[in-house]
Design an enzyme around this catalytic site. Structure first.
Site, PDB file in Angstrom:
ATOM      1  N   LYS A  63      16.276 -15.483 -17.654  1.00 61.38           N
ATOM      2  CA  LYS A  63      16.238 -13.751 -17.094  1.00 61.38           C
ATOM      3  C   LYS A  63      17.073 -13.182 -18.095  1.00 61.38           C
ATOM      4  CE  LYS A  63      13.716 -13.007 -15.605  1.00 61.38           C
ATOM      5  NZ  LYS A  63      12.682 -14.086 -15.531  1.00 61.38           N
ATOM      6  N   LYS A  92       4.987  -7.362 -21.055  1.00 68.30           N
ATOM      7  CA  LYS A  92       4.627  -7.739 -20.254  1.00 68.30           C
ATOM      8  C   LYS A  92       3.291  -8.419 -19.780  1.00 68.30           C
ATOM      9  CE  LYS A  92       5.513  -7.124 -15.333  1.00 68.30           C
ATOM     10  NZ  LYS A  92       6.914  -7.720 -14.989  1.00 68.30           N
ATOM     11  N   HIS A  99      23.085 -36.135 -22.030  1.00 74.38           N
ATOM     12  CA  HIS A  99      21.930 -37.144 -23.245  1.00 74.38           C
ATOM     13  C   HIS A  99      22.250 -35.788 -24.135  1.00 74.38           C
ATOM     14  CE1 HIS A  99      21.182 -40.404 -20.578  1.00 74.38           C
ATOM     15  NE2 HIS A  99      20.785 -39.717 -20.134  1.00 74.38           N
ATOM     16  N   GLU A 109      14.510 -20.450 -14.379  1.00 73.91           N
ATOM     17  CA  GLU A 109      14.032 -19.374 -13.900  1.00 73.91           C
ATOM     18  C   GLU A 109      15.703 -18.240 -14.545  1.00 73.91           C
ATOM     19  OE1 GLU A 109      12.251 -15.856 -13.709  1.00 73.91           O
ATOM     20  OE2 GLU A 109      11.707 -17.599 -14.277  1.00 73.91           O
ATOM     21  N   ASN A 155       0.312   0.840   6.177  1.00 71.08           N
ATOM     22  CA  ASN A 155       0.896  -0.159   5.063  1.00 71.08           C
ATOM     23  C   ASN A 155       1.784  -1.404   5.801  1.00 71.08           C
ATOM     24  OD1 ASN A 155       2.443  -1.519   2.251  1.00 71.08           O
ATOM     25  ND2 ASN A 155       3.971   0.362   2.773  1.00 71.08           N
ATOM     26  N   GLY A 156       1.702  -2.674   5.226  1.00 72.21           N
ATOM     27  CA  GLY A 156       2.129  -3.990   5.961  1.00 72.21           C
ATOM     28  C   GLY A 156       1.285  -4.667   6.403  1.00 72.21           C
ATOM     29  N   CYS A 172       0.964  -1.282   0.128  1.00 70.68           N
ATOM     30  CA  CYS A 172       0.015   0.149  -0.521  1.00 70.68           C
ATOM     31  C   CYS A 172       1.336   1.162   0.082  1.00 70.68           C
ATOM     32  CB  CYS A 172      -1.201   0.102   0.725  1.00 70.68           C
ATOM     33  SG  CYS A 172      -1.914  -1.699   1.504  1.00 70.68           S
ATOM     34  N   TRP A 188      -3.311  -1.800  -1.576  1.00 68.71           N
ATOM     35  CA  TRP A 188      -3.319  -3.176  -1.922  1.00 68.71           C
ATOM     36  C   TRP A 188      -4.095  -3.647  -0.864  1.00 68.71           C
ATOM     37  CZ3 TRP A 188      -2.459  -5.389  -6.509  1.00 68.71           C
ATOM     38  CH2 TRP A 188      -2.063  -6.319  -6.822  1.00 68.71           C
ATOM     39  N   ARG A 207       1.950   1.252  -5.704  1.00 75.62           N
ATOM     40  CA  ARG A 207       1.840   0.313  -4.535  1.00 75.62           C
ATOM     41  C   ARG A 207       0.332  -0.122  -4.553  1.00 75.62           C
ATOM     42  NH1 ARG A 207       6.498   1.002  -2.242  1.00 75.62           N
ATOM     43  NH2 ARG A 207       5.104  -0.296  -0.582  1.00 75.62           N
ATOM     44  N   GLU A 261      16.202 -12.471 -21.970  1.00 75.12           N
ATOM     45  CA  GLU A 261      15.320 -11.802 -22.034  1.00 75.12           C
ATOM     46  C   GLU A 261      15.776 -10.852 -22.221  1.00 75.12           C
ATOM     47  OE1 GLU A 261      10.981 -13.507 -19.558  1.00 75.12           O
ATOM     48  OE2 GLU A 261      12.543 -12.722 -18.620  1.00 75.12           O
TER      49      GLU A 261
END
Length: 610
Positions: free
Chosen positions: A487, A605, A506, A483, A102-103, A2, A76, A27, A490
C-alpha cells in the site's frame, strides 16, 4: 452493498427513482427494480442486469406514470442467484406490502419457516422477501406499527424501506447498521442508501441512526426509536458537488472505501455463517471433494496474493490441509505438478486478471478442481472455474485495493473453517468460537476504522519524509506486513521492502540506520516473543520501530517507539485487523506528500495483460 431509494411527493416518481438508482449503481449492478404506489395498487418492474436493462423493462411495461410514491433497488446478490425472481422490490403473498432491503437478515430461515406455516407463499430465494411477509403478517391498518413489530423480530445488519398499497404517499424505513439517509425537498421527501441518490433534487438531509424507524411523507420525516420514542433529528445542508457526492463526502475514493470495510466483510460472511457453522454450498464443490483433498494451491497476484497467503495460515492451522502459494505469473510457466487430488484457488478481485486466469486454466487442464474467489459476477474467472466463492465488497474505484482485500481474506477464513468442519479437525467448541469471532469482525473493523485514523495520521506526519521503510512480520503477520508495504509503495512512491522478520538477519538488516522507520506487525500470536526479539535487533541498529499490536498488550510498547493498536479477537483473525492501520498510515503519508491516492502513477485497477 445493495442500493435503495424511495420517494414520496407531488410529482411522478418513476424517473426520480430510476435517476436515483443510477447514482447508486456502484453499490450493486446484477439486477434492479422499482415499485410504484398509486390508486390503492402497486406496480412493480424488475430486470436482471444493469440499470439500462431496468429502463428498457420499464419502457416495455408502459405502465401508468402518475404514481407519486415508490421505492427502488439495485442489487448485489447475497441470498439467492441472479434471477428476476430474486430482484427487489419483494412483496407479500397478497401483493400489498413491498420492501427493498440492503444488508443481511441473519434469522431469515427460521422466520421463513414460521411465515410459511402461517400460509405465506414465497416466490424468491432471498432473505429480503421474508421482511415483506413479516411486515404483512404484523399489519393491522398501520404500516409504521407493522414495521416496528417486524424490526423487533429481525436479526442481522440491514436497512429497508416498506410501502403499502393501502397507505399511498407513506414510506416507512428502518436502519440496523447499514447506511440510510433522508432528503428533504419542497413538498417531497427522499430516502436512500447514500446522498448522491437525491442530490440533484435537494441538499437538505437528515441522517438515520441505528435502531431508528422513520416515517416518510411528502411533508417530511418523523424519526422514532425502535421502541417508538420520538427522536428530534435536525436537518443539515450538504455543500457537495457531484464528485464529492460520489465519494459520500470523503476526500478520496480510497478513504471512502477504507470506511466501507465493515460493510464489505459483513456482506461477505454474514449469511454464510449459519448457527455454529459455515455454509458454502454455493461454491459448487461438494463436501466429499473438500474432505478428500490432498492439497490446496493458491494462485494470485499483488494484493490478492497477500490475501491468499493470510488464508493459507488459517487453512493449514484449522483444517490441516497443506497449502502451496504461488504467484500466478510464475505458476503458469513452471510446469506445476497438480492433478485431480488438488484444489487450485484462484483469487482475483476483478475476475479478469490475465495471469491468474491463465494459471486457473492450466490447473484445470492438468485435472485439478478450480475455485475462483472474485468480487465480480459474470467475470471470466467465474466461467473458467469449477466453483466460485464471491466476495461482496461492491465496486472499488480506488486503484489501491482496500475493502476488496479484507473481503478476500474473510472469504479465505470461511473456506478454511468449512474445510475444518468437513474434515473434523477442530473441536466443536473451537468451531463455535471461531464462527462467533468471524461474526464479530465487522464491528471490530468499524471500531478500528473510527479509532485508528487519528493515531495513524499523527504517525504519518512524523515519518512522511522518510526515504525508506522496512516492514516485518512473522507467521500470518507476514502477509499483513507484505500488504502494508505494498500500500505504501503503490500510493506514496516511497521505496519500501517487506520481509519475514526471521529473515532480516540474512540481508535486510544492512539497510537499517538511525533514519529508518521499521513497521512491525506484532499482534498477539504464538510467535510474538520471536517478533519482540526481532524488534530488539532493529533498535540495536538505531532504527525506529512503529508497531501494530493487540489492545491491552503493554509488552510491545516497551520495545517500540510508536504503537497502533487493534482490537482483541482470535489471534489468526487479528492480522486482518492489523492491515487497516497500515492502510491508513500509507494513505496519510501519501496525502501528506500531496499525491493522488486514487490514481497512482503507472498502475491500473485491473491487469488484463501479461
Amino acid at each position: 452493498m445493495c442500493g435503495i431509494v424511495g420517494y414520496t411527493g407531488g410529482r411522478p416518481c418513476r424517473e426520480v427513482l430510476l435517476a436515483g438508482l443510477e447514482k447508486l449503481e456502484y453499490r450493486g449492478y446484477d439486477s434492479a427494480g422499482i415499485s410504484l404506489v398509486a390508486g390503492g395498487d402497486v406496480e412493480t418492474v424488475r430486470a436482471v442486469g444493469n440499470l439500462a436493462r431496468l429502463r428498457a423493462a420499464v419502457e416495455e411495461a408502459d405502465g401508468d406514470d402518475g404514481a407519486r410514491c415508490g421505492i427502488g433497488h439495485t442489487r448485489w446478490a447475497t441470498h439467492g442467484r441472479v434471477t428476476e425472481a430474486n430482484c427487489h422490490p419483494h412483496d407479500d403473498t397478497a401483493g400489498r406490502v413491498h420492501v427493498v432491503l440492503n444488508g443481511i437478515v441473519e434469522n431469515w430461515a427460521a422466520l421463513r419457516r414460521e411465515l410459511e406455516a402461517d400460509g405465506a407463499r414465497f416466490s424468491s430465494e432471498t432473505d429480503a422477501e421474508v421482511v415483506a411477509h413479516l411486515v404483512a403478517a404484523r399489519y393491522d391498518g398501520d404500516l409504521t406499527a407493522a414495521v416496528r413489530a417486524a424490526y423487533a423480530e429481525l436479526r442481522g445488519h440491514y436497512a429497508f424501506v416498506a410501502a403499502h398499497a393501502d397507505e399511498p404517499g407513506t414510506l416507512v424505513a428502518a436502519r440496523k447498521e447499514c447506511p440510510l439517509v433522508v432528503g428533504l425537498g419542497e413538498g417531497e421527501t427522499f430516502v436512500a442508501s447514500a446522498i448522491p441518490a437525491f442530490l440533484a433534487d435537494t441538499r437538505r438531509v437528515q441522517l438515520v441512526e441505528d435502531d431508528e424507524i422513520v416515517v416518510i411523507t411528502p411533508a417530511g420525516a418523523q424519526f422514532t426509536t425502535a421502541a417508538g420514542a420520538p427522536v428530534d433529528r435536525p436537518a443539515q445542508d450538504v455543500d457537495w458537488d457531484e464528485e464529492a457526492a460520489e465519494k459520500a463526502g470523503y476526500e478520496t475514493f480510497m478513504l471512502k472505501e477504507i470506511h466501507e470495510q465493515p460493510d464489505a466483510v459483513a456482506e461477505t460472511v454474514a449469511d454464510r455463517l449459519i448457527g455454529d457453522g459455515v455454509a458454502l454450498g454455493e461454491i459448487g464443490i461438494g463436501d466429499a471433494e473438500l474432505g478428500d483433498l490432498r492439497r490446496i494451491v493458491v494462485v494470485a497476484c499483488g494484493t490478492s496474493y497477500h490475501a491468499g497467503l493470510l488464508g493459507r495460515y488459517a487453512i493449514e492451522s484449522w483444517s490441516r490441509v497443506p497449502v502451496e502459494m504461488d504467484i500466478a505469473s510464475e505458476f503458469r510457466y513452471r510446469d506445476p505438478v497438480v492433478d485431480e487430488r488438488d484444489l487450485v484457488v484462484g483469487i482475483t478481485q476483478s475476475g479478469e486478471t490475465a495471469d491468474t486466469l491463465a494459471a486457473m486454466r492450466l490447473a484445470r487442464e492438468k485435472g485439478a478442481r478450480v475455485l475462483a474467489i472474485t468480487n465480480v459476477m459474470g467475470s471470466q474467472a467465474t466461467r473458467d472455474a469449477d466453483g466460485v466463492l464471491f466476495t461482496r465488497a461492491g465496486l472499488e474505484i480506488g486503484v489501491a485495493a482496500t475493502k476488496t482485500f479484507v473481503s478476500q481474506v474473510a472469504a479465505m477464513y470461511l473456506l478454511a473453517l468449512r474445510l475444518a468442519e468437513v474434515r473434523a479437525t477442530l473441536p466443536a467448541e473451537r468451531v463455535t468460537a471461531l464462527v462467533a469471532d468471524l461474526r464479530g469482525l465487522p464491528h471490530l473493523i468499524q471500531r478500528l476504522v473510527d479509532e485508528a485514523d487519528g493515531p495513524a495520521q499523527a504517525m504519518a506526519e512524523h515519518w512522511r519524509e522518510a526515504g525508506f521503510f522496512l516492514y516485518l512480520g512473522r507467521h500470518a503477520g507476514l502477509a499483513t506486513a507484505l500488504e502494508g508495504a505494498l500500500k505504501l509503495k503503490e500510493i506514496s512512491y516511497v521505496p519500501t521492502d517487506a520481509y519475514a522478520a526471521g529473515e532480516m538477519k540474512h540481508g535486510p538488516i544492512a539497510l537499517l540506520d538511525e533514519r529508518t522507520p521499521v513497521v512491525v506487525v506484532a499482534t498477539e500470536s504464538p510467535v510474538l516473543d520471536k517478533v519482540l526479539s526481532n524488534i530488539a535487533e532493529v533498535r540495536a541498529r538505531g532504527a525506529h520501530v512503529l508497531a501494530v499490536a493487540t489492545e491491552g498488550d503493554a509488552t510491545v510498547a516497551e520495545h517500540a517507539e510508536e504503537v497502533l493498536y487493534v482490537p482483541r479477537t482470535d489471534w489468526l483473525l487479528q492480522p486482518l485487523l492489523a492491515v487497516i492501520p497500515l492502510q491508513l498510515l500509507a494513505y496519510h503519508i501519501a496525502r501528506g506528500r500531496g499525491l493522488n491516492v486514487d490514481q497512482p502513477r503507472n498502475l491500473a485497477k485491473t491487469v488484463t495483460v501479461e
